[in-house]
Design an enzyme around this catalytic site. Structure first.
Site, short mmCIF file in Angstrom:
data_model
loop_
_atom_site.label_atom_id
_atom_site.label_comp_id
_atom_site.label_asym_id
_atom_site.label_seq_id
_atom_site.Cartn_x
_atom_site.Cartn_y
_atom_site.Cartn_z
CG PHE A 94 15.93 -24.63 -0.22
CD1 PHE A 94 17.16 -24.02 0.00
CD2 PHE A 94 14.91 -23.86 -0.74
CE1 PHE A 94 17.37 -22.68 -0.27
CE2 PHE A 94 15.11 -22.51 -1.02
CZ PHE A 94 16.33 -21.92 -0.78
CB SER A 109 13.27 -23.48 -8.41
OG SER A 109 14.01 -23.39 -9.62
CG HIS A 168 8.35 -15.54 -1.15
ND1 HIS A 168 7.68 -15.59 -2.36
CD2 HIS A 168 8.08 -16.72 -0.53
CE1 HIS A 168 7.03 -16.73 -2.45
NE2 HIS A 168 7.26 -17.44 -1.36
N GLY A 169 10.79 -15.13 -3.74
CA GLY A 169 11.39 -16.24 -4.45
C GLY A 169 11.00 -16.21 -5.91
N GLY A 223 8.49 -18.27 -7.28
CA GLY A 223 7.06 -18.45 -7.44
C GLY A 223 6.73 -19.60 -8.37
CE LYS A 257 13.03 -28.51 -2.57
NZ LYS A 257 12.77 -27.05 -2.72
#
Length: 399
Positions: free
Chosen positions: A155, A295, A317-318, A320, A398
């Protein structure tokens, strides 16, 4: 840390993820039985099932590298740039939409989308000049893909910080290059393990000894993919900065952060040199600056590493995934996903057949509801990182 699991396994599993899906835990247990691994297996709070190894996992190998424990998107990572633009300057949705549209005109987005012209980069020639370089890793596709976003969860976001200023953030990696490198060396690793009758807990976890020529070459080619991914993000960020400057000429860009979350590196841990594999995990050494994105539709974070040795100085890292792409497309509704994106400029949900069992369904695979709650993820790793900046999306592109 949420829990430690032993249950007679050769290595402990240390988890910052409270609830782990059964398939991801089975993969973690396979890692705990792996002959090349040392100390323990660390699972980050965004942990979920991957190929061979959970995404959101960190392991330490002795004198070996496991291609699947880096993954196919070698060098996938984040770049973020802070600006001095007050966020209220982007308060008008039409103005944000114009910026969004212009960025998409300059940066190819989506699977199979690339620049019409071949891209020059000195890194191509530097790699090809290295001893025993593999020409199949510098193709026309790689030259055309440089500076493109890709698909899936990649993104570009325009964001507002909790201090009231605009940031730009991009998530992308080495595109098709990393996938091809992983596939070549995964096959070599399998052949070596079979030749020497090396017992493996799972075929996906075949490994290459560092002293072997194939192990040495994997590191050379993986590092080339890391440089490619780093350059890929920088080129897209330069285009985004160009667009922001076009719309807001007085802008100043204050700092840039560019990090990987799919890679292996030799590091000192517990008194020895180990090959640390971070698959969907970010380095969080003491005072190291990191990026943990949420997200689309949810917050992202700029963090400071606390250097916790129990996680091999790593963090998530984010957010998930909490549901697969197919489940998301077949259970979520357009109305609830639209509501989650209210007030954020983005493209809506295109129809796809890939997740619709032969029929076209709206592609809701990247909707916020398909991911874990980023606030819970950040709270679960308070012993790994300290939050510096909280960012919320104003516009999202995205892949």
């Amino acid at each position: 840390m949420e829990f430690v699991k032993n249950d007679g396994l050769p290595l402990h599993i240390k988890s910052w993820c409270r609830e782990i899906e059964e398939a991801a835990m089975a993969q973690a247990e396979n890692l705990a039985r792996h002959p090349a691994l040392r100390h323990h297996v660390a699972l980050m709070p965004d942990c979920h099932c991957g190929i061979g190894m959970p995404i959101g996992g960190v392991i330490a190998a002795k004198d070996a590298v496991i291609p699947a424990a880096v993954g196919v998107d070698i060098g996938c990572g984040m770049i973020a740039v802070e600006t001095d633009i007050p966020a209220e300057k982007l308060g008008d949705m039409r103005f944000r939409r114009a910026i969004h549209t212009r960025i998409k005109e300059l940066i190819p987005t989506g699977e199979g989308k690339y620049h019409k012209d071949s891209q020059d980069w000195e890194g191509f020639e530097a790699y090809l000049d290295s001893p025993s370089a593999n020409p199949q890793f510098v193709t026309s596709l790689d030259r055309h893909n440089l500076g493109t976003l890709g698909g899936g969860n990649h993104f570009i976001e325009i964001q507002k910080s909790n201090k009231g200023f605009v940031w730009i953030m991009i998530h992308s990696g080495s595109r098709n290059l990393g996938k091809r490198i992983e596939e070549v060396y995964q096959e070599k690793a399998l052949q070596l393990c079979e030749r020497f009758y090396t017992p493996l807990p799972c075929r996906d976890l075949a490994f290459l000894p560092i002293q072997d020529e194939a192990g040495h070459n994997y590191f050379r080619d993986m590092n080339f993919a890391l440089k490619y991914a780093f350059e890929n993000r920088q080129r897209m960020m330069a285009k985004c900065q160009e667009v922001i400057t076009e719309f807001i000429p007085e802008v100043n860009f204050l700092r840039e952060i560019n990090i990987h979350h799919n890679y292996a590196a030799f590091e000192e841990h517990f008194g020895e040199t180990l090959c640390i594999h971070r698959k969907g995990a970010t380095s969080a050494k003491l005072d190291e600056t990191g990026i943990i994105p949420g997200s689309m539709g949810t917050a992202s974070y700029i963090v400071r590493g606390l250097g916790n040795p129990a996680s091999f100085t790593s963090c998530s890292h984010g957010a998930g995934r909490r549901m697969s792409r197919t489940v998301a497309c077949n259970t979520l509704t357009v109305s609830e996903c639209d509501e989650a994106m209210k007030g954020i400029v983005c493209d809506r949900w295109h129809p796809v057949t890939r997740y619709g069992k032969g029929k076209k369904v709206p592609d809701l695979s990247e909707a916020p509801q398909a991911y874990k709650d980023i606030e819970d993820v950040i709270a679960s790793e308070s012993d790994l990182v300290e939050v510096q900046v909280r960012l919320t999306p104003l516009a999202v592109i995205k892949g």
